[in-house]
Design a protein around this motif. Structure first.
Motif, PDB file in Angstrom:
ATOM      1  N   TRP A  63       0.837  -1.204   0.000  1.00 20.22           N
ATOM      2  CA  TRP A  63       0.000   0.000   0.000  1.00 20.22           C
ATOM      3  C   TRP A  63       0.870   1.252   0.000  1.00 20.22           C
ATOM      4  O   TRP A  63       0.604   2.214  -0.725  1.00 20.22           O
ATOM      5  N   ILE A  64       1.908   1.229   0.832  1.00 20.06           N
ATOM      6  CA  ILE A  64       2.808   2.374   0.931  1.00 20.06           C
ATOM      7  C   ILE A  64       3.531   2.589  -0.394  1.00 20.06           C
ATOM      8  O   ILE A  64       3.608   3.709  -0.906  1.00 20.06           O
ATOM      9  N   TRP A  65       4.061   1.509  -0.960  1.00 23.61           N
ATOM     10  CA  TRP A  65       4.831   1.618  -2.194  1.00 23.61           C
ATOM     11  C   TRP A  65       3.928   1.956  -3.383  1.00 23.61           C
ATOM     12  O   TRP A  65       4.372   2.597  -4.337  1.00 23.61           O
ATOM     13  N   THR A  66       2.674   1.569  -3.313  1.00 22.48           N
ATOM     14  CA  THR A  66       1.731   1.964  -4.368  1.00 22.48           C
ATOM     15  C   THR A  66       1.538   3.475  -4.368  1.00 22.48           C
ATOM     16  O   THR A  66       1.498   4.109  -5.429  1.00 22.48           O
ATOM     17  N   CYS A  67       1.427   4.069  -3.179  1.00 19.28           N
ATOM     18  CA  CYS A  67       1.282   5.522  -3.078  1.00 19.28           C
ATOM     19  C   CYS A  67       2.525   6.235  -3.593  1.00 19.28           C
ATOM     20  O   CYS A  67       2.419   7.246  -4.297  1.00 19.28           O
ATOM     21  N   LEU A  68       3.697   5.705  -3.283  1.00 23.00           N
ATOM     22  CA  LEU A  68       4.927   6.313  -3.775  1.00 23.00           C
ATOM     23  C   LEU A  68       5.002   6.192  -5.298  1.00 23.00           C
ATOM     24  O   LEU A  68       5.374   7.156  -5.985  1.00 23.00           O
ATOM     25  N   ALA A  69       4.626   5.041  -5.830  1.00 26.63           N
ATOM     26  CA  ALA A  69       4.618   4.866  -7.289  1.00 26.63           C
ATOM     27  C   ALA A  69       3.607   5.802  -7.938  1.00 26.63           C
ATOM     28  O   ALA A  69       3.879   6.383  -8.997  1.00 26.63           O
ATOM     29  N   GLY A  70       2.446   5.979  -7.311  1.00 29.29           N
ATOM     30  CA  GLY A  70       1.447   6.904  -7.837  1.00 29.29           C
ATOM     31  C   GLY A  70       1.973   8.324  -7.879  1.00 29.29           C
ATOM     32  O   GLY A  70       1.746   9.057  -8.844  1.00 29.29           O
ATOM     33  N   GLY A  71       2.692   8.727  -6.846  1.00 29.22           N
ATOM     34  CA  GLY A  71       3.290  10.063  -6.832  1.00 29.22           C
ATOM     35  C   GLY A  71       4.358  10.210  -7.899  1.00 29.22           C
ATOM     36  O   GLY A  71       4.426  11.228  -8.594  1.00 29.22           O
ATOM     37  N   GLY A  72       5.188   9.183  -8.050  1.00 30.08           N
ATOM     38  CA  GLY A  72       6.229   9.222  -9.086  1.00 30.08           C
ATOM     39  C   GLY A  72       5.643   9.276 -10.485  1.00 30.08           C
ATOM     40  O   GLY A  72       6.087  10.057 -11.334  1.00 30.08           O
ATOM     41  N   LEU A  73       4.643   8.455 -10.730  1.00 32.63           N
ATOM     42  CA  LEU A  73       3.986   8.480 -12.037  1.00 32.63           C
ATOM     43  C   LEU A  73       3.246   9.796 -12.249  1.00 32.63           C
ATOM     44  O   LEU A  73       3.138  10.278 -13.382  1.00 32.63           O
ATOM     45  N   GLY A  74       2.753  10.381 -11.168  1.00 37.65           N
ATOM     46  CA  GLY A  74       2.126  11.692 -11.263  1.00 37.65           C
ATOM     47  C   GLY A  74       3.111  12.758 -11.717  1.00 37.65           C
ATOM     48  O   GLY A  74       2.761  13.656 -12.489  1.00 37.65           O
ATOM     49  N   LEU A  75       4.376  12.649 -11.262  1.00 35.60           N
ATOM     50  CA  LEU A  75       5.402  13.592 -11.721  1.00 35.60           C
ATOM     51  C   LEU A  75       5.653  13.438 -13.219  1.00 35.60           C
ATOM     52  O   LEU A  75       5.815  14.426 -13.935  1.00 35.60           O
ATOM     53  N   VAL A  76       5.669  12.192 -13.690  1.00 41.65           N
ATOM     54  CA  VAL A  76       5.807  11.951 -15.135  1.00 41.65           C
ATOM     55  C   VAL A  76       4.607  12.545 -15.866  1.00 41.65           C
ATOM     56  O   VAL A  76       4.753  13.210 -16.903  1.00 41.65           O
ATOM     57  N   GLY A  77       3.410  12.323 -15.325  1.00 45.83           N
ATOM     58  CA  GLY A  77       2.204  12.879 -15.931  1.00 45.83           C
ATOM     59  C   GLY A  77       2.213  14.387 -15.929  1.00 45.83           C
ATOM     60  O   GLY A  77       1.765  15.027 -16.893  1.00 45.83           O
ATOM     61  N   LEU A  78       2.720  14.979 -14.878  1.00 49.05           N
ATOM     62  CA  LEU A  78       2.808  16.438 -14.800  1.00 49.05           C
ATOM     63  C   LEU A  78       3.741  16.983 -15.880  1.00 49.05           C
ATOM     64  O   LEU A  78       3.425  17.967 -16.556  1.00 49.05           O
ATOM     65  N   TRP A  79       4.874  16.337 -16.061  1.00 51.75           N
ATOM     66  CA  TRP A  79       5.793  16.730 -17.133  1.00 51.75           C
ATOM     67  C   TRP A  79       5.079  16.628 -18.487  1.00 51.75           C
ATOM     68  O   TRP A  79       5.180  17.529 -19.321  1.00 51.75           O
ATOM     69  N   TYR A  80       4.343  15.549 -18.701  1.00 49.88           N
ATOM     70  CA  TYR A  80       3.652  15.333 -19.974  1.00 49.88           C
ATOM     71  C   TYR A  80       2.581  16.390 -20.240  1.00 49.88           C
ATOM     72  O   TYR A  80       2.533  16.963 -21.331  1.00 49.88           O
ATOM     73  N   VAL A  81       1.716  16.650 -19.263  1.00 51.33           N
ATOM     74  CA  VAL A  81       0.625  17.600 -19.515  1.00 51.33           C
ATOM     75  C   VAL A  81       1.143  19.021 -19.675  1.00 51.33           C
ATOM     76  O   VAL A  81       0.554  19.814 -20.415  1.00 51.33           O
ATOM     77  N   ARG A  82       2.243  19.355 -19.003  1.00 51.63           N
ATOM     78  CA  ARG A  82       2.824  20.684 -19.201  1.00 51.63           C
ATOM     79  C   ARG A  82       3.403  20.812 -20.608  1.00 51.63           C
ATOM     80  O   ARG A  82       3.228  21.835 -21.273  1.00 51.63           O
ATOM     81  N   ALA A  83       4.087  19.762 -21.077  1.00 49.53           N
ATOM     82  CA  ALA A  83       4.639  19.785 -22.443  1.00 49.53           C
ATOM     83  C   ALA A  83       3.504  19.848 -23.463  1.00 49.53           C
ATOM     84  O   ALA A  83       3.590  20.572 -24.460  1.00 49.53           O
TER      85      ALA A  83
END
Length: 94
Positions: A57-77
């Motif tokens: 559960w903990i590592w899923t939240c960390l992965a979600g945050g990390g993937l969110g950073l990738v998504g943030l980079w994508y939507v800004r581009a």
């Protein structure tokens, strides 16, 4: 009888509506913050999660945050590319 039957006087074909505009950057930012917040809230309880076999559960939240950073980079581009395309289109119409 289908909704596009010829007796209704239409061919059943319609123009696609324009896509809705949304603030994708804000949406992804909020989601990313939520994932990281959930990670931080659960981190003090690591021992309990470990004892019960739920550390994923903990590592899923960390992965979600990390993937969110990738998504943030994508939507800004994407947002910037759309703005550049609109500016080029506007400059070409003058």
């Amino acid at each position: 009888m289908s909704s596009s039957s010829p007796d209704k006087g239409t061919t059943g074909l319609r123009e696609a509506p324009e896509p809705l505009e949304a603030n994708d950057v804000a949406t992804v930012t909020v989601g990313t913050v939520v994932w990281f917040a959930l990670f931080l809230v659960q981190l003090p309880f690591y021992g309990w999660y470990s004892d019960h076999g739920h550390t994923w559960w903990i590592w899923t939240c960390l992965a979600g945050g990390g993937l969110g950073l990738v998504g943030l980079w994508y939507v800004r581009a994407r947002r910037d590319a759309i703005a550049r395309a609109r500016a080029a289109e506007d400059a070409g119409q003058d």
